[in-house]
Scaffold this active site. Structure first.
Site, PDB file in Angstrom:
ATOM      1  N   ARG A  27      -7.679  20.630  55.859  1.00  0.00           N
ATOM      2  CA  ARG A  27      -6.867  21.046  54.713  1.00  0.00           C
ATOM      3  C   ARG A  27      -6.996  20.103  53.521  1.00  0.00           C
ATOM      4  O   ARG A  27      -6.478  20.371  52.442  1.00  0.00           O
ATOM      5  CB  ARG A  27      -5.390  21.124  55.121  1.00  0.00           C
ATOM      6  CG  ARG A  27      -5.126  22.064  56.280  1.00  0.00           C
ATOM      7  CD  ARG A  27      -3.659  22.066  56.636  1.00  0.00           C
ATOM      8  NE  ARG A  27      -2.859  22.624  55.579  1.00  0.00           N
ATOM      9  CZ  ARG A  27      -2.597  23.913  55.432  1.00  0.00           C
ATOM     10  NH1 ARG A  27      -3.062  24.768  56.303  1.00  0.00           N
ATOM     11  NH2 ARG A  27      -1.871  24.343  54.435  1.00  0.00           N
ATOM     12  N   TRP A  74      -5.270  16.679  49.714  1.00  0.00           N
ATOM     13  CA  TRP A  74      -6.276  17.263  48.814  1.00  0.00           C
ATOM     14  C   TRP A  74      -5.677  17.099  47.419  1.00  0.00           C
ATOM     15  O   TRP A  74      -4.690  17.735  47.068  1.00  0.00           O
ATOM     16  CB  TRP A  74      -6.495  18.735  49.153  1.00  0.00           C
ATOM     17  CG  TRP A  74      -7.610  19.365  48.375  1.00  0.00           C
ATOM     18  CD1 TRP A  74      -8.929  19.338  48.677  1.00  0.00           C
ATOM     19  CD2 TRP A  74      -7.492  20.126  47.168  1.00  0.00           C
ATOM     20  NE1 TRP A  74      -9.643  20.040  47.724  1.00  0.00           N
ATOM     21  CE2 TRP A  74      -8.784  20.530  46.786  1.00  0.00           C
ATOM     22  CE3 TRP A  74      -6.420  20.501  46.361  1.00  0.00           C
ATOM     23  CZ2 TRP A  74      -9.053  21.290  45.660  1.00  0.00           C
ATOM     24  CZ3 TRP A  74      -6.677  21.264  45.228  1.00  0.00           C
ATOM     25  CH2 TRP A  74      -7.978  21.643  44.884  1.00  0.00           C
ATOM     26  N   GLY A 101       1.643  21.149  48.111  1.00  0.00           N
ATOM     27  CA  GLY A 101       1.935  22.142  47.076  1.00  0.00           C
ATOM     28  C   GLY A 101       1.873  21.514  45.699  1.00  0.00           C
ATOM     29  O   GLY A 101       1.325  20.416  45.535  1.00  0.00           O
ATOM     30  N   GLU A 485     -22.733  35.534  49.507  1.00  0.00           N
ATOM     31  CA  GLU A 485     -22.182  34.680  50.559  1.00  0.00           C
ATOM     32  C   GLU A 485     -23.186  33.578  50.942  1.00  0.00           C
ATOM     33  O   GLU A 485     -22.807  32.425  51.142  1.00  0.00           O
ATOM     34  CB  GLU A 485     -21.799  35.551  51.766  1.00  0.00           C
ATOM     35  CG  GLU A 485     -21.319  34.820  53.001  1.00  0.00           C
ATOM     36  CD  GLU A 485     -20.071  33.972  52.801  1.00  0.00           C
ATOM     37  OE1 GLU A 485     -19.457  34.012  51.720  1.00  0.00           O
ATOM     38  OE2 GLU A 485     -19.725  33.220  53.716  1.00  0.00           O
ATOM     39  N   LYS A 489     -22.290  29.618  50.640  1.00  0.00           N
ATOM     40  CA  LYS A 489     -22.387  28.735  51.804  1.00  0.00           C
ATOM     41  C   LYS A 489     -23.262  27.530  51.479  1.00  0.00           C
ATOM     42  O   LYS A 489     -22.914  26.394  51.767  1.00  0.00           O
ATOM     43  CB  LYS A 489     -23.020  29.519  52.935  1.00  0.00           C
ATOM     44  CG  LYS A 489     -22.492  29.781  54.230  1.00  0.00           C
ATOM     45  CD  LYS A 489     -21.141  29.934  54.684  1.00  0.00           C
ATOM     46  CE  LYS A 489     -19.990  29.782  53.767  1.00  0.00           C
ATOM     47  NZ  LYS A 489     -18.908  30.682  53.978  1.00  0.00           N
TER      48      LYS A 489
HETATM   49  C1  AGP Z   1     -15.572  29.839  52.296  1.00  0.00           C
HETATM   50  O1  AGP Z   1     -16.597  29.186  52.957  1.00  0.00           O
HETATM   51  C2  AGP Z   1     -14.604  29.060  51.614  1.00  0.00           C
HETATM   52  N1  AGP Z   1     -14.465  27.736  51.943  1.00  0.00           N
HETATM   53  C3  AGP Z   1     -13.620  29.721  50.691  1.00  0.00           C
HETATM   54  O2  AGP Z   1     -14.349  30.394  49.722  1.00  0.00           O
HETATM   55  C4  AGP Z   1     -12.611  30.696  51.351  1.00  0.00           C
HETATM   56  O3  AGP Z   1     -13.273  31.822  51.822  1.00  0.00           O
HETATM   57  C5  AGP Z   1     -11.529  31.055  50.326  1.00  0.00           C
HETATM   58  O4  AGP Z   1     -10.858  29.898  49.936  1.00  0.00           O
HETATM   59  C6  AGP Z   1     -10.557  32.086  50.852  1.00  0.00           C
HETATM   60  O5  AGP Z   1      -9.845  31.592  51.947  1.00  0.00           O
HETATM   61  P1  AGP Z   1      -9.015  32.544  52.881  1.00  0.00           P
HETATM   62  O6  AGP Z   1      -9.955  33.497  53.520  1.00  0.00           O
HETATM   63  O7  AGP Z   1      -8.377  31.622  53.870  1.00  0.00           O
HETATM   64  O8  AGP Z   1      -8.008  33.264  52.041  1.00  0.00           O
END
Ligand code: AGP
Length: 612
Positions: A27, A74, A101, A485, A489
């Protein structure tokens, strides 16, 4: 964004918190820290960098305590540094708090506190909220719990906070709005965390805290209240998750483990739902709402990142099979523009984590306007799953690697089953075609296993092109979103600039990038568009670009145009994206590894994006 852990009970708190932080590191991993309380002494330790660096810095420190809170960050407000790391300490030094948050009106509150003589030792919004709480606590004569309630009523933004107080030897006060919080119920102990992974090895009984709820947590007592100070009965849920699912199980990284899990995660997703022999798909979330879904005059799909790419594939499939117009929106755009939403519109929300702030807020907005929300979510019990009217879980199990892999193929499988069910109900598909697609879908896990046998071949390709500074990914039709995609990646875990394009669109601009140094990845499997894609390959070859192609087994023409290729089993074009994405996941993994990147925790990213 940010992982939080808390413990109060009979065990030593630090080992529980440290292990929990390691599990939540997906996270955020800019800095981490813990606050431990014993005999009226509050010790705070924090460190820039990953949790391992905190752990090392703790050697020789006093860690004896039965209550504590911990955080992995983060960064939002303030650079990653020791002083911006959580927990933060209040001006008096009596309170310690962690936060996940963003407090949007922090600047205004900060100014008010500065006018009262407060000074701050970090750049964070968290320290502002903490001192605001302390100010109310000290000057209004309120208990800490009351002060938290008063402060949170003033706050605009998202939060999950955990607070401990020097004079309160066994109590954690927690509250959430917009950022997740799970409380694990043990015997004479309680665990608090952003998700269930730090809790699972101690207890399977958990309470998911809702927005605007506040928890007063002691070893033997859990009191849940709303911000109006009314008590709420905690709803205890049993976790359906095993510890092994959140460990690496012999793999070097979670990402490769998760790529290799796909034959079984896709199988799990189909299991009990799809019966090819009977020619049937049963999904309660769809079956119980079939009229609503089939009669929709349009469907809007709202998602971010990889989940948005799954939405694009679904757009093509649903329009083809169900003849319902589909719009796919980035949740972050949808939530801030003024979209036209009619009562009864169907919104499909796609999310691995179920906690993505942009998606969540977009859904709240659509729900307020009377839309019917259908969630395609991986994380069971997550916020998006809970605010949806109906939904279908992808059942991919916990996805820990920051780059989404198995969740994507699970999303595609669910969306395909959904489209097939709606099409069958509407009569927009022939029974022959329906049966073909159901059988094709059932065969996917086996075909994925076959693709994974070629891993070494992809690894060799990755090593050959690892030093390229740019990549282009091209595909048409159902494979255009797969090109997007593949590019996402690669960017995420190799830091190589990559762009995905519809193959035909390439000549409208990106073709200017092509020279002998540019690797161009073509998804060139056998489908309706195959000949067109082959023409696009010729165009790249004529300009000396390096072609890497994903082709169908038995095709000899596309390989002859390619510098390197990888062949996958033949599949119907609607099913193909679940297969064509696998070699692209492997390619990015091995390029990242070849470049020495921490693929599970690439820089600047976080798994669950709970800030906007
Ligand atoms: C994908 O590899 C990501 N790290 C990112 O784009 C992710 O798909 C996006 O943040 C959406 O997340 P979610 O599916 O948990 O909503």
């Amino acid at each position: 964004m940010c992982g939080i852990v808390g413990y109060t009970g009979h065990r030593q708190a630090y080992p529980v918190i440290l292990k929990g932080l390691k599990r939540l590191e997906y996270r955020g991993y800019d800095s981490s820290g813990v606050a431990l309380l014993k005999d009226g002494v509050l010790n705070i330790y924090k460190k820039k960098g990953k949790v391992a660096e905190l752990e090392e810095s703790m050697i020789g420190k006093n860690i004896d305590a039965h209550i504590g809170i911990g955080h992995t960050r983060w960064a939002t407000h303030g650079e990653p540094s020791d002083r911006n790391a959580h927990p933060h300490s209040s001006a008096s030094g009596k309170l310690a708090m962690i936060h996940n948050g963003i407090i949007e009106n922090y600047a205004q509150i900060k100014q008010e506190l500065i006018n009262k003589g407060y000074s701050f030792s970090s750049d964070t919004d968290t320290e502002v909220l903490l001192n605001f709480i302390e100010d109310i606590h000290k000057n209004n004569g309120s208990t800490l719990e009351e002060a938290v309630r008063i402060a949170l009523k003033r706050v605009i933004g998202a939060y999950c906070i955990l607070l401990i107080e020097q004079d309160n030897p066994d109590t954690i006060i927690a509250a959430r709005k917009g950022s997740p919080l799970v409380i694990g119920i043990g015997k004479g102990e309680h665990f608090l965390a952003s998700d269930a992974s730090p809790i699972i090895e101690y207890t399977k009984e958990v309470v998911y805290v809702n927005d605007y709820e506040l928890a007063i947590v002691k070893p033997d007592e859990l009191i849940l209240k709303n911000l109006g100070n009314e008590k709420i009965t905690p709803y205890i849920t049993k976790l359906d998750m095993e510890l092994a699912a959140i460990e690496k199980g012999g793999y070097d990284h979670f990402m490769i483990k998760e790529i290799f899990e796909q034959p079984s995660t896709i199988h799990d997703c189909l299991r009990g739902r799809l019966d090819a022999k009977e020619g049937q798909i049963r999904m309660s979330g769809i079956d119980h709402n079939i009229e609503q879904l089939a009669n929709a005059s349009r469907i809007m799909i709202v998602a971010c990142g990889t989940s948005w790419h799954a939405g694009l594939v679904a757009e093509y499939i649903i329009e083809e099979l169900c003849r319902i117009p589909v719009e796919v929106e980035y949740a972050s755009e949808f939530r801030y523009r003024n979209p036209i939403i009619h009562k009864g519109d169907v919104i499909i929300a796609i999310s691995q984590s179920g906690e993505t702030a942009d998606t969540l807020v977009a859904l709240e907005k659509a729900k307020e306007n009377g839309a019917f929300i259908f969630g395609v979510v991986n994380a069971v019990g997550s916020s998006i799953a809970r605010i949806s009217h109906a939904g279908a879980y992808t059942h991919a199990g916990p996805e820990i690697g920051v780059a989404s892999t198995k969740a994507f193929t699970g999303q595609l499988a669910v969306l395909m089953m959904m489209a097939l069910n709606i099409a069958k109900h509407k009569g927009t598909i022939t029974m022959d075609r329906y049966q073909t697609l159901v059988s094709e879908l059932e065969a996917v896990p086996e075909k994925v296993s076959e693709i994974l046998k070629g891993t070494e071949q992809i690894k060799a390709i990755a090593e050959k092109y690892k030093d390229a500074s740019d990549f282009l990914f091209l595909g048409r039709g159902y494979n255009f979103p797969v090109a997007l995609e593949g590019a996402l990646k690669l960017k995420e875990i190799s830091y190589i600039h990559a762009e995905g394009y519809p193959a035909a669109e390439m000549k409208h601009g990106p073709i200017a990038l092509v020279d002998e140094t540019l690797p161009v990845v073509f998804i060139a499997t056998k489908d309706l568009y195959h000949e067109k894609v082959v023409s696009n390959m010729q165009e790249i070859k004529a300009r000396k670009g390096k072609i890497i192609s994903i082709v169908t087994q038995g095709d000899t023409h596309s390989p002859s145009l390619s510098n390197d290729y990888f062949a996958i089993p033949l599949a119907d074009e609607l099913i193909a994206p679940i297969l064509t994405v696998i070699p692209l996941q492997l390619l990015s993994y091995y390029v990242g590894i070849a470049k020495g990147i921490d693929v599970d925790k690439p820089r600047n990213l976080a798994k669950s994006v709970t800030v906007e």
